[in-house]
Motif scaffolding. Structure first.
Motif, PDB file in Angstrom:
ATOM      1  N   GLN A  78       0.810  -1.216   0.000  1.00  0.00           N
ATOM      2  CA  GLN A  78       0.000   0.000   0.000  1.00  0.00           C
ATOM      3  C   GLN A  78       0.848   1.272   0.000  1.00  0.00           C
ATOM      4  O   GLN A  78       0.298   2.361   0.108  1.00  0.00           O
ATOM      5  CB  GLN A  78      -0.917   0.012   1.231  1.00  0.00           C
ATOM      6  CG  GLN A  78      -1.968  -1.097   1.236  1.00  0.00           C
ATOM      7  CD  GLN A  78      -2.817  -1.080   2.494  1.00  0.00           C
ATOM      8  OE1 GLN A  78      -2.341  -0.711   3.571  1.00  0.00           O
ATOM      9  NE2 GLN A  78      -4.067  -1.468   2.365  1.00  0.00           N
ATOM     10  N   VAL A  79       2.174   1.107  -0.128  1.00  0.00           N
ATOM     11  CA  VAL A  79       3.045   2.287  -0.109  1.00  0.00           C
ATOM     12  C   VAL A  79       2.746   3.186  -1.306  1.00  0.00           C
ATOM     13  O   VAL A  79       2.720   4.420  -1.194  1.00  0.00           O
ATOM     14  CB  VAL A  79       4.522   1.844  -0.107  1.00  0.00           C
ATOM     15  CG1 VAL A  79       5.435   3.057  -0.271  1.00  0.00           C
ATOM     16  CG2 VAL A  79       4.851   1.125   1.191  1.00  0.00           C
ATOM     17  N   GLY A  80       2.516   2.567  -2.476  1.00  0.00           N
ATOM     18  CA  GLY A  80       2.177   3.362  -3.658  1.00  0.00           C
ATOM     19  C   GLY A  80       0.903   4.168  -3.458  1.00  0.00           C
ATOM     20  O   GLY A  80       0.832   5.339  -3.836  1.00  0.00           O
ATOM     21  N   ASP A  81      -0.106   3.550  -2.845  1.00  0.00           N
ATOM     22  CA  ASP A  81      -1.352   4.281  -2.571  1.00  0.00           C
ATOM     23  C   ASP A  81      -1.123   5.405  -1.564  1.00  0.00           C
ATOM     24  O   ASP A  81      -1.715   6.491  -1.675  1.00  0.00           O
ATOM     25  CB  ASP A  81      -2.406   3.320  -2.030  1.00  0.00           C
ATOM     26  CG  ASP A  81      -2.761   2.237  -3.041  1.00  0.00           C
ATOM     27  OD1 ASP A  81      -2.568   2.492  -4.244  1.00  0.00           O
ATOM     28  OD2 ASP A  81      -3.213   1.160  -2.624  1.00  0.00           O
ATOM     29  N   TYR A  82      -0.253   5.153  -0.596  1.00  0.00           N
ATOM     30  CA  TYR A  82       0.043   6.178   0.409  1.00  0.00           C
ATOM     31  C   TYR A  82       0.716   7.390  -0.239  1.00  0.00           C
ATOM     32  O   TYR A  82       0.336   8.543   0.020  1.00  0.00           O
ATOM     33  CB  TYR A  82       0.957   5.564   1.477  1.00  0.00           C
ATOM     34  CG  TYR A  82       1.458   6.555   2.507  1.00  0.00           C
ATOM     35  CD1 TYR A  82       0.650   6.977   3.551  1.00  0.00           C
ATOM     36  CD2 TYR A  82       2.751   7.067   2.424  1.00  0.00           C
ATOM     37  CE1 TYR A  82       1.111   7.881   4.493  1.00  0.00           C
ATOM     38  CE2 TYR A  82       3.227   7.967   3.353  1.00  0.00           C
ATOM     39  CZ  TYR A  82       2.404   8.366   4.396  1.00  0.00           C
ATOM     40  OH  TYR A  82       2.873   9.264   5.315  1.00  0.00           O
ATOM     41  N   LEU A  83       1.712   7.125  -1.109  1.00  0.00           N
ATOM     42  CA  LEU A  83       2.399   8.234  -1.784  1.00  0.00           C
ATOM     43  C   LEU A  83       1.441   8.969  -2.727  1.00  0.00           C
ATOM     44  O   LEU A  83       1.501  10.198  -2.838  1.00  0.00           O
ATOM     45  CB  LEU A  83       3.600   7.692  -2.562  1.00  0.00           C
ATOM     46  CG  LEU A  83       4.722   7.077  -1.717  1.00  0.00           C
ATOM     47  CD1 LEU A  83       5.810   6.510  -2.616  1.00  0.00           C
ATOM     48  CD2 LEU A  83       5.327   8.115  -0.770  1.00  0.00           C
ATOM     49  N   ALA A  84       0.564   8.217  -3.412  1.00  0.00           N
ATOM     50  CA  ALA A  84      -0.405   8.868  -4.300  1.00  0.00           C
ATOM     51  C   ALA A  84      -1.357   9.762  -3.511  1.00  0.00           C
ATOM     52  O   ALA A  84      -1.741  10.847  -3.968  1.00  0.00           O
ATOM     53  CB  ALA A  84      -1.196   7.804  -5.080  1.00  0.00           C
ATOM     54  N   THR A  85      -1.718   9.330  -2.305  1.00  0.00           N
ATOM     55  CA  THR A  85      -2.584  10.159  -1.458  1.00  0.00           C
ATOM     56  C   THR A  85      -1.880  11.453  -1.068  1.00  0.00           C
ATOM     57  O   THR A  85      -2.479  12.538  -1.072  1.00  0.00           O
ATOM     58  CB  THR A  85      -2.983   9.370  -0.198  1.00  0.00           C
ATOM     59  OG1 THR A  85      -3.641   8.164  -0.598  1.00  0.00           O
ATOM     60  CG2 THR A  85      -3.923  10.194   0.674  1.00  0.00           C
TER      61      THR A  85
END
Length: 738
Positions: free
Chosen positions: A106-113
């Motif tokens: 979920q790191v990619g989703d966190y950075l996108a957020t």
């Protein structure tokens, strides 16, 4: 005549590596199907060549437009600050991870957020408030006050300018999700390089501050929430414990701590006794089974055979003593009789030993039986006690169901209270400690050069768009262009077999090309001549050459074919039957005679006086003298049919060079009288619709259309390679032999 297949001697493989094979039935020449595709390389190549000027013009115009737009565009600058984001944080104390729990996927989703937070209007409003951008004219523009409404107060106007500034920031900020790192670049675009750098740094500061502010607010909220929950759970636990104790006292249930691990479930006194008696019953049952099996194993055996008897040391001594006395008795009996006193004494001793041995063996066997009886009695006594305790335990179990429910609820509340207190202590200790999940690793610098407009990028985009537009226009033009171009299209669209084709040769080079038998033009005509010669018997020797329009190479083809047939030894008569625009005499460089075809048909002159000889051996030419005012009536007259019938047998081949078909009735009328009509068609000039109409007129008039000759064929126009026509027709020349 039966159908047969003929490969022309001078023909070579075409540009696709397949042989052009001609099928020649009685009245038809058929080109073998070579396989067609909707779109192939040759088609694309032909379109590109035919539309080259359109494509070049559109691409050049697109590049010019891209260059002009680039030169007129306002330079834009971009400054970039870099912020490092740690999704898992750097926690000094336990309790700083209130908002954490991010899985690795979920790191990619966190950075996108986080990137979306940077682009959000809420962060832009924070930057506006921090830097007071609502009062900055370098961002809003010097003429911003001109748009102020007269009825606005200062506070309303300031709020409006802040909103405008936030909109400008939202449109200028640039942030992208990183692919291979946790560093988010925050850029800002503006026509002012200094302002771009200032706003990029302001965004980085506001982004980091918002993270710290969110962390502190999250900790404060968590502490307050945990405090409320602790009070609620503590009250519920106290009530649950009182309820459980009251129920146990009222029902006479005595609980004792379990002997297991600390905090394990409690057991009742009755339950503990039942477990103890049950264990002892199991042990007694095992002892009874062992004793019983042992007794049953020796019950029917003589006592002397028991292992216990044989291994008993007392019995072993008695047996040894008896054995010694028996040996002594045997020795004495060798010398004395049984009445000898010493022998009598030994016999008495041996009898006593036998009695002792038998009694001891029986006692040992009785001991085994007694052990079985005692074990059985103990088991029965314990079974009775177990039954009594089981009845008491069953009664108590009914009462323990409700007590267990109460105890379980109390224990759950204890665990919940313990977890809440532990979490409350952790968060209270770490409430004011910064986790350091975001840091600025590189501030934005004032850019020295604009990022846009990019001349290379704009020209590249203009080139792509220009090529796309040019391709679309080229395809559109091709869709509406119905002209005949390639050899494959003849069979598909004309329904007329292809006899052959000739390459395109400029008018100034025709004389040079026709004077050499090994040029591409003459090789093509040699191939056509061979196809015609093999398709017709000598008895059907009258041919007509016609075309759709004028200037398609019909007359030139007639002259060259007549010369080739004459060179091959066939007596040939070439007749100029174009009674409107005769051209045979001009092509052969002959003076226009006073008498010709018309005079011979009308009986005003003999054929021998009108024909022209000496052009080539075996070739005689009948040109046009005076042009008649009624060419259609002459060609449709009986005299024309009589003329053909009269001179058919005098010549091996008669060739009529007739008028074009469209708009005139000459060629269809003459086509009914001759043995076959050859249709001449210029490539890249005549639309298919007109050519089909011309062939349809010939066939409807009763003409026998033998096939089609495609003249002035341009290989590049048809999509073939540049050297196709030359390598095709010049096989066998010195250039290829080398």
């Amino acid at each position: 005549m039966n159908d047969r297949s003929i490969i022309n001697p001078s023909e070579q493989p075409d540009g696709r590596g397949t042989w052009i094979e001609t099928y020649l039935p009685e009245n038809q020449v058929v080109v073998a199907d070579q396989g067609t595709q909707l779109i192939n390389l040759a088609t694309v190549r032909g379109i590109l060549f035919r539309q080259r000027w359109l494509i070049a013009g559109v691409v050049l115009a697109a590049l010019t437009a891209g260059l002009i737009i680039t030169l007129l565009a306002t330079p834009m600058y971009q400054a970039t600050a870099k912020v490092s984001v740690e999704p898992y944080g750097s926690f000094i104390l336990e309790g700083q991870d209130v908002e954490q729990g991010i899985a690795s996927n979920q790191v990619g989703d966190y950075l996108a957020t986080k990137v979306e937070l940077i682009k959000s209007r809420s962060l832009a409003e924070i930057v506006v408030a921090d830097r007071q951008l609502g009062e900055r004219y370098d961002l809003l523009g010097q003429d911003i006050d001109e748009s102020r409404s007269p009825d606005m107060t200062d506070e309303q106007w300031l709020a409006t300018k802040n909103s405008i500034a936030a909109s400008i920031l939202t449109g200028g900020v640039v942030a992208n999700v990183p692919d291979l790192s946790w560093v988010i670049p925050i850029g800002f675009r503006s026509d002012n390089p200094a302002l771009a750098a200032e706003m990029a740094n302001a965004y980085a500061d506001a982004f980091i501050s918002s993270d710290t502010r969110d962390s502190i607010e999250g900790n404060e909220y968590a502490i307050e929430y945990l405090r409320e929950q602790i009070e609620v759970v503590r009250g519920r636990l106290e009530e649950a414990e009182r309820t459980a104790n009251t129920y146990a006292r009222n029902n006479g249930i005595f609980l004792q701590p379990s002997a297991g691990e600390e905090g394990g479930p409690s057991s009742t006194l009755t339950g503990a006794n039942l477990a103890n008696i049950n264990s002892r019953v199991s042990e007694a049952r095992a002892a009874r089974i062992a004793a019983e099996q042992k007794w049953r194993a020796i019950q029917n055996l003589p006592a002397a055979q028991l292992p216990e008897v044989q291994n008993n040391p007392v019995l072993q001594g008695l047996v040894a003593d008896r054995t010694g006395k028996l040996a002594e008795l045997a020795e004495l009996r060798q010398r004395y009789s049984d009445e000898f006193p010493q022998i009598t004494n030994l016999l008495a001793q041996i009898e006593i030993l036998d009695t002792q041995i038998e009694r001891s063996s029986a006692d040992i066997k009785a001991t085994v039986r007694n052990e079985f009886v005692v074990a059985r009695n103990q088991e029965q006594a314990l079974q009775g006690e177990l039954g009594s305790l089981s009845s008491d335990s069953l009664a108590e179990q009914d009462e323990m169901v409700q007590l267990t429910v109460l105890e379980r609820e109390a224990e759950a509340l204890r665990q919940q209270l313990r977890s809440l207190l532990e979490r409350f202590n952790q968060i209270s200790s770490a409430a004011n400690v910064n986790s350091g999940t975001m840091t600025t690793i590189e501030g934005a610098l004032v850019p020295s050069s604009p990022y846009a407009p990019s001349l290379v990028q704009n020209l590249g985009l203009a080139l792509v768009l220009g090529i796309g537009l040019a391709a679309g226009l080229a395809v559109l033009r091709e869709m509406f262009d119905d002209r005949i171009r390639s050899l494959d299209e003849i069979e598909q669209k004309m329904d007329v077999p292809l006899i052959g084709h000739t390459p395109h040769v400029s008018e100034k080079d025709i004389d040079v090309e026709s004077s050499n038998n090994f040029t591409s033009l003459m090789e093509a005509y040699a191939s056509i001549k061979a196809a015609i010669e093999f398709s017709l018997p000598r008895s059907r020797n009258v041919l007509q050459l016609t075309s759709t329009h004028e200037s398609e190479g019909k007359s030139t083809t007639a002259v060259v074919l007549a010369e080739l047939f004459a060179r091959s030894g066939r007596k040939t008569l070439l007749i100029d039957a174009d009674l409107r625009r005769p051209s045979v005499a001009r092509l052969l460089e002959l003076e226009r005679p006073q008498v010709g075809l018309i005079e011979v048909l009308l009986g005003h002159a003999e054929l021998k006086d009108a024909i022209v000889k000496g052009v080539h051996d075996n070739l005689e030419v009948l040109p046009i003298g005076a042009i008649p005012p009624n060419p259609t009536e002459i060609l449709a007259s009986a005299e024309m049919g009589e003329f053909i019938a009269k001179y058919r047998d005098e010549y091996s081949l008669i060739i009529f060079d007739s008028c074009p078909v469209l708009g005139l009735a000459d060629a269809p009328l003459l086509g009914r009288l001759v043995d076959g009509t050859i249709f001449v068609l210029e490539a890249n000039k005549v639309p298919f619709a007109q050519a089909r109409n011309a062939v349809k007129r010939l066939r409807s008039s009763g003409s026998n259309v033998l096939g089609l000759i495609l003249t002035k064929y341009r290989a590049l126009e048809a999509g073939q390679s540049y050297g196709y026509q030359y390598s095709y027709y010049e096989y066998g020349t010195d250039r290829h032999e080398r």
